[in-house]
Design a protein around this motif. Structure first.
Motif, PDB file in Angstrom:
ATOM      1  N   HIS A 101       0.815  -1.197   0.000  1.00 53.49           N
ATOM      2  CA  HIS A 101       0.000   0.000   0.000  1.00 53.49           C
ATOM      3  C   HIS A 101       0.860   1.263   0.000  1.00 53.49           C
ATOM      4  O   HIS A 101       0.610   2.202  -0.748  1.00 53.49           O
ATOM      5  N   LEU A 102       1.849   1.256   0.854  1.00 50.64           N
ATOM      6  CA  LEU A 102       2.708   2.430   0.964  1.00 50.64           C
ATOM      7  C   LEU A 102       3.436   2.692  -0.352  1.00 50.64           C
ATOM      8  O   LEU A 102       3.569   3.830  -0.790  1.00 50.64           O
ATOM      9  N   ASN A 142       1.068   4.075  -2.919  1.00 51.34           N
ATOM     10  CA  ASN A 142       0.819   5.475  -2.607  1.00 51.34           C
ATOM     11  C   ASN A 142       1.980   6.347  -3.054  1.00 51.34           C
ATOM     12  O   ASN A 142       1.786   7.427  -3.589  1.00 51.34           O
ATOM     13  N   ILE A 178      -3.534  11.491   8.482  1.00 45.32           N
ATOM     14  CA  ILE A 178      -3.627  10.611   7.318  1.00 45.32           C
ATOM     15  C   ILE A 178      -4.068   9.218   7.717  1.00 45.32           C
ATOM     16  O   ILE A 178      -4.729   8.520   6.969  1.00 45.32           O
ATOM     17  N   PHE A 179      -3.698   8.848   8.938  1.00 45.54           N
ATOM     18  CA  PHE A 179      -3.993   7.488   9.365  1.00 45.54           C
ATOM     19  C   PHE A 179      -5.410   7.327   9.918  1.00 45.54           C
ATOM     20  O   PHE A 179      -5.767   6.249  10.359  1.00 45.54           O
ATOM     21  N   SER A 184      -8.864  10.432   2.774  1.00 46.21           N
ATOM     22  CA  SER A 184      -8.191  10.226   1.498  1.00 46.21           C
ATOM     23  C   SER A 184      -8.057  11.546   0.788  1.00 46.21           C
ATOM     24  O   SER A 184      -9.029  12.274   0.619  1.00 46.21           O
ATOM     25  N   MET A 205      -4.688   3.937   4.560  1.00 48.79           N
ATOM     26  CA  MET A 205      -3.671   4.296   5.527  1.00 48.79           C
ATOM     27  C   MET A 205      -4.055   3.868   6.936  1.00 48.79           C
ATOM     28  O   MET A 205      -3.197   3.488   7.722  1.00 48.79           O
ATOM     29  N   VAL A 235      -3.253   0.330   7.029  1.00 48.76           N
ATOM     30  CA  VAL A 235      -1.798   0.178   7.094  1.00 48.76           C
ATOM     31  C   VAL A 235      -1.330   0.317   8.530  1.00 48.76           C
ATOM     32  O   VAL A 235      -0.592  -0.500   9.057  1.00 48.76           O
ATOM     33  N   LYS A 236      -1.830   1.370   9.165  1.00 51.21           N
ATOM     34  CA  LYS A 236      -1.384   1.626  10.525  1.00 51.21           C
ATOM     35  C   LYS A 236      -1.803   0.494  11.464  1.00 51.21           C
ATOM     36  O   LYS A 236      -1.025   0.037  12.288  1.00 51.21           O
TER      37      LYS A 236
END
Lengths: 139, 739
Positions: B469-470, B473, B549-550, B555, B570, B573-574
């Motif tokens: 994902h990162l 992005n 962002i998290f 978005s 995000m 992700v976190k």
């Protein structure tokens, strides 16, 4: 002019060697050897004479070498001598009693084209060779 | 029968493992080639050879296992590669793209094989890709100038290629028809093929190419007859038709190239003289085979087939006769040889260990890890047993030390068994970057560092999705388009670097891009717009703005792209990273780029912890988060307005948390000067944890908190102490956040 396929086969056991010779003779002319060393010598000699083998039949368990080692040697030699460009790479057929996945996969990994598990007969060999486009020679 | 089946299963399993291994090695080779191509370097022929061998090995094995889709796909990929390998054609970027696709599709096919034990189900995709591979053969429609310069008339290349495409579709449909089970599907496939064929026929009619047209019509008639008879089951017939279609297709594409004028089409020769194989014209073996099938079609196919079968059967009888004819002497010689071989086979056996590594089921490793964990606990229980605590057993303590050392060694070893290099993951990411940038038209150069960093297999598996994902992005949002970059005076090609390193018990992974950086104002604006923060909330440091962002539902992408930007991400992700007890940080500078830093513990199952006592309870604090421990002497204790106590240590004010209060326990001491302060760090925040006493340091195996405990505040798991008591493992991150 029909080009006759040159075949080299190695098999240390007498009966199997005769039987394999008989069967493979349907596809071309066979030369017979009994050890891995002889096979590699014959293979290189044929190249040096400018008339290499089109098909090589190898057994996995030979007194002096493992079949996979033989395939590896052949492919290495072919690569070093840039045989691919001249389209003279041999096709390699494994004929062996080893039917376990490790042996089969390592053979293919080293670069053999077809694999037949013993006991073999004409049908089995023909099927395997048809897959790699080697067809019986018409008289 | 059963034994045979399990044997087959084992071979398939080995094939899947082997295939995956080969595929994994393909990507880096392809990427290397791509780079050489981009830079205009001389292409490394060894690389092409390697890729060729990779496809070749899979093809061979798939042929043996009768995995048709895989065979077909690898066959075409291999044929195309063969041209480059033999320097008969020039490798172009679009070819590489096809090989990438082939590798991907092969991956899917292998997964299918693993799950269903057959590679069926993806015929359409395979057909399409095979189609592409065939049509992209240089010569099919390559940019090369035709060698035959005395072309009498200009052949309409575009139309010829079109017709050849039609035949290709037909061939694929026929092939698919051969490999689907249901009659309805077969009918559908054949009909689709027929439509394509008719289209091709129209084109050929308009071109007035007599001979190919004749063949086409014959082909159409055969297929129509087959449809009438509903005889899709005759795989041989379909196979022959397929060969015919393929042959015609090749002829057409050769004509398009100007290499073959109509006179030299072998098809014509065959149509004219059906009984002869015209071997001198058909030197190529595949053409020879094609010729044979044509003969079969021209005459009544079944007759010839029988004949062919007869050819095969007769020698078999001969063999049997010969076998009987072997006389006794020969047999005895044979037996002797066999005996000798048996003696020697012992020698041969020792050579079977060609490879120096073996594959081990991950579950077994897991089990072993658990057992070793238990062993460590048991060892602790024995060596720290209260009945041997004391100085009088000196030799016992020596022996215990040896035991301790050995069990630690075993533990390290088991841990290292589970460790894998991060390289494979990085390579996958590089591939993703390449794909994504290709799709959205950005130029990216990827640099890797620390690929040999080792990380727990479980950790890396859970890490792959957040990393993916990162990285997406970074390409999609982080980097600007080449034009934008040029406008601000940056090189058109963006840079993304992936770095890994080990720091103490943590793995550090950095994903760095040199793109536009995070726009703080936009982030804030967006967060307000979405109601994630109130309008009057003030943020005065970058970190807390980046932290937005998290938040779930955030978005900034203006438009939702195929690559990323659906507003989920995000936050996931976190969460993923926190599940791994890790931490994610952002550093970003407008116009210069963004860096995401992940800190992940090396392993999830064993930690070094400090044992502290609060009243009668024993708490484990992960050593990684402890900065120092102090006994209060004359440090200044300040009371803030909200009633929170802080102490001043080396000019920084650190808030105090009384762990007893926090966890709802009763401690021995109330006064801060009486107990011990353990200063912990999470991210950039520090806290003083007030405890009664420090017991010592232990390596402990964490047992996760089961769900039925509900939400446990500040606890990440449990562990068993040497005396069999249970200790809570403190979740420092949560403690810091909740306080």
């Amino acid at each position: 002019m029909e080009v006759v396929l040159k075949i080299l086969l190695v098999e240390d056991e007498f009966v199997s060697r005769m039987k394999l010779n008989k069967i493979l003779s349907h596809f071309g002319t066979c030369d017979l050897v009994t050890t891995g060393k002889q096979l590699i010598e014959a293979f290189i000699l044929a190249h040096e004479e400018g008339n290499p083998y089109g098909l090589i039949s190898v057994d996995i368990r030979l007194p002096d070498m493992m079949g996979q080692e033989i395939v590896q040697e052949i492919r290495k030699w072919e690569k070093q001598h840039n045989v691919a460009v001249q389209e003279k790479e041999a096709r390699i057929l494994m004929v062996t009693a080893m039917s376990d996945g490790k042996n089969i996969m390592s053979s293919f990994k080293e670069g053999c084209e077809a694999y037949v598990v013993k006991p073999f007969d004409l049908d089995k060999i023909t099927q395997a060779l048809a897959k790699i486009n080697v067809l019986p020679q018409s008289r | 029968m059963k034994a045979e089946q399990s044997e087959q299963l084992e071979i398939l399993r080995d094939f899947v493992a082997e295939g995956r291994e080969i595929l994994e090695s393909l990507d880096p080779s392809l990427m290397c080639l791509e780079k050489q191509l981009e830079l205009g370097d001389l292409l490394d022929r060894d690389l092409i050879h390697e890729i060729f061998r990779g496809f070749h090995s899979i093809k061979g094995a798939a042929g043996f296992l009768e995995l048709e889709s895989i065979s077909k796909l690898t066959h075409e990929a291999e044929s195309l590669l063969d041209l480059f390998r033999k320097e008969k054609a020039e490798l172009l970027p679009q070819h590489l793209e096809l090989f990438y696709q082939a590798a991907d599709l092969l991956g899917r096919l292998i997964t299918t094989t693993e799950e269903t034990l057959s590679d069926e189900g993806l015929e359409v995709e395979v057909g399409q890709l095979v189609n592409l591979l065939v049509t992209s053969m240089p010569g099919a429609s390559g940019p090369q100038v035709p060698k035959n310069e005395e072309q009498v008339e200009d052949l309409p290349v575009a139309e010829l290629n079109q017709a050849s495409d039609c035949l290709n579709t037909l061939s694929n449909c026929l092939w698919a028809c051969q490999h689907v089970e249901s009659t309805a599907k077969q009918g559908e496939m054949v009909n689709r093929g027929l439509v394509a064929l008719n289209e091709g026929r129209l084109i050929l009619t308009s071109l007035r190419l007599q001979e190919p047209l004749e063949v086409t019509e014959k082909l159409a008639a055969q297929i129509e007859k087959m449809v009438r008879d509903n005889g899709y089951g005759d795989r041989n017939l379909i196979g022959i038709l397929n060969h015919l279609a393929e042959g015609l297709k090749h002829t057409l594409s050769r004509m398009a190239e100007g290499k073959a004028d109509t006179q030299s089409i072998p098809l014509l020769a065959i149509l004219e003289d059906l009984s002869e194989t015209s071997g001198d014209r058909l030197t190529d073996e595949s053409e020879l085979m094609f010729g044979r099938t044509l003969v079969n079609l021209g005459v009544i196919s079944n007759d010839d087939l029988d004949l062919a079968l007869g050819v095969q059967e007769k020698p078999l009888g001969e063999i049997l006769l010969d076998m009987k004819a072997i006389d006794r002497d020969q047999l005895e010689v044979g037996l002797k040889l066999q005996e000798e071989k048996k003696k020697k086979s012992g020698k041969a056996k020792s050579r079977e260990g060609v490879s120096h590594s073996i594959r081990v089921d991950l579950n077994k490793l897991e089990l072993m890890g658990n057992l070793v964990g238990e062993l460590v606990i048991a060892e602790n229980m024995v060596t720290h047993h209260e009945s041997v605590n004391g100085d009088e057993f000196e030799s016992f303590h020596k022996a215990a030390q040896v035991l301790n050392r050995i069990s630690r060694d075993i533990q390290d070893l088991v841990m290292s068994l589970r460790m894998v290099q991060i390289q494979a993951s990085f390579q996958k990411l590089t591939r993703v970057i390449r794909d994504v940038s290709y799709k959205i038209g950005k130029k990216v150069e990827v640099s890797l560092a620390g690929q040999d960093t080792e990380i727990d297999k479980n950790v890396i598996e859970n890490l792959s999705s957040p990393l993916l994902h990162l990285v997406r992005n970074a390409v999609d949002h982080g980097l600007e388009t080449p034009d934008e970059r040029a406008a601000v005076g940056k090189p058109e090609t963006g840079r993304i670097s992936l770095e890994a390193s080990q720091e103490g018990g943590e793995i550090l992974i950095r994903i760095r891009d040199d793109g536009r950086g995070i726009d703080k104002d936009r982030v804030l604006e967006k967060a307000r717009e979405r109601g994630l923060v109130t309008a009057d909330q003030v943020f005065n440091d970058d970190q807390s703005i980046f932290g937005l962002i998290f938040l779930p539902g955030f978005s900034t992408a203006e438009k939702i792209t195929e690559v990323s930007g659906r507003g989920v991400g995000m936050d996931v992700v976190k969460r993923n990273i926190e599940d791994l007890q890790g931490h994610i940080g952002i550093a970003s500078e407008p116009g210069k780029g963004t860096t995401f830093t992940l800190r992940i513990p090396l392993t999830l199952s064993i930690i070094e912890g400090m044992l502290v006592r609060i009243g009668r309870a024993v708490i484990t604090i992960p050593l990684l988060s402890i900065r120092e421990s102090i006994v209060m002497k004359n440090q200044k204790i300040t009371q803030t307005g909200s009633g929170c106590e802080t102490i001043m240590i080396r000019d920084t004010l650190i808030p105090v948390i009384k762990l007893a209060e926090f966890l709802g326990l009763s401690g021995d001491y109330q006064e801060l000067s009486e107990g011990v302060m353990v200063i912990v760090e999470y991210g950039r925040e520090h806290r003083c944890l007030f405890v009664d006493e420090i017991i010592g340091q232990r390596q402990t195996v964490i047992k996760r908190v089961s769900n039925f405990f509900g939400d446990l505040r500040g606890v990440s798991g449990f562990s068993i102490l040497s005396n069999g008591d249970i200790t809570l493992v403190l979740d420092v991150a949560q403690v810091v956040r909740l306080s």
